[in-house]
Design an enzyme around this catalytic site. Structure first.
Site: not given
Ligand code: PGA
Length: 246
Positions: A9, A11, A92, A94, A162, A168, A207
């Protein structure tokens, strides 16, 4: 048998120049044992799909629930498909946080995606406060039940766990905590979809890095990963794919 899947992803990252990473990835890591999906920003889907030429799958990061109409700035499932996407990430955390997406909205978007023949990758996950309050499984169970369409099957829908606090941050749950949630998701899917519940791929996300991928992939009911930051560099994403492909 569930085919392993590593999904990246990007983003809100990536310009045309970033597509060189896709070339490097495909050249360095053919992985017949697993499926690879990259979800760039919508502006790059068409160009990435052309470069990938079917060697990896390309997906969107969101779609609107309506087929078309007066929704400035939004993108429909049909538009994603037309641009070369075969998958779409939905719900997601976010999007749930930044755009106030509810479970009902995620479900409507997933229904739109399925009706266009896209594979819906539906995300669920608890916040740190919810985990601390002992609400993790209750929150995830509700998200799963309310965000997943009745028409979902193992072929058209993937579920990604997640934890919001792991995205992140460089922090990950223990393997026991991942197993607890993934086993719970599997049981919930079996309760709702019967034998078909065993066919859904369950991805862990938050992560995931080259250094922790192998142990996460060896965890109960983990069928792959949804990778954010580490999917931006071909070397890191390739190492994660290699960890899954064995
Ligand atoms: P990350 O994000 O691997 O940067 O922690 C995962 C995600 O949001 O899909």
């Amino acid at each position: 048998m569930r085919r392993k899947l590593v999904a990246g992803n990007w983003k809100m990252n990536g310009l045309t120049a970033s597509l060189a990473e896709v070339e490097a990835l495909i050249a360095a890591h053919p992985a017949p044992g697993c499926e690879v999906l990259l979800c760039p920003p919508a502006t790059l889907i068409s160009a990435m799909a052309a470069r990938a030429a079917g060697r990896i799958a390309v997906g969107g990061q969101d779609c609107h629930m309506a087929a078309a109409g007066a929704h400035t700035g939004d993108i429909s499932a049909a538009m994603l498909r037309d641009a070369g996407a075969s998958h779409v990430i939905l719900g997601h955390s976010e999007r749930r946080a930044d755009h106030a997406e509810t479970n009902a909205m995620v479900r409507a978007k997933a229904e739109a995606a399925l009706s266009e023949g896209l594979v819906a990758l539906i995300c669920v996950g608890e916040t740190e406060a919810e985990r601390d309050a002992g609400e993790t499984l209750a929150v995830i169970g509700r998200q799963l039940a309310e965000s997943t369409p009745d028409a979902a099957t193992g072929a058209n829908t993937v579920i990604a766990y997640e934890p919001v606090w792991a995205i992140g941050t460089g922090r990950t749950p223990t393997l026991e905590q991942i197993a607890e949630v993934h086993d719970f998701l599997r049981a919930e899917l079996a309760a709702r979809f019967g034998a078909e519940g065993a066919a859904f791929r369950l991805l862990y996300g938050g992560s995931v890095k080259p250094g922790n991928a192998k142990e996460i992939f060896a965890t109960s009911n983990v069928d792959g990963a949804l990778v954010g930051g580490a999917s931006l560099k071909a070397a890191d994403f390739g190492a994660i794919i290699a960890a899954l492909a064995g």
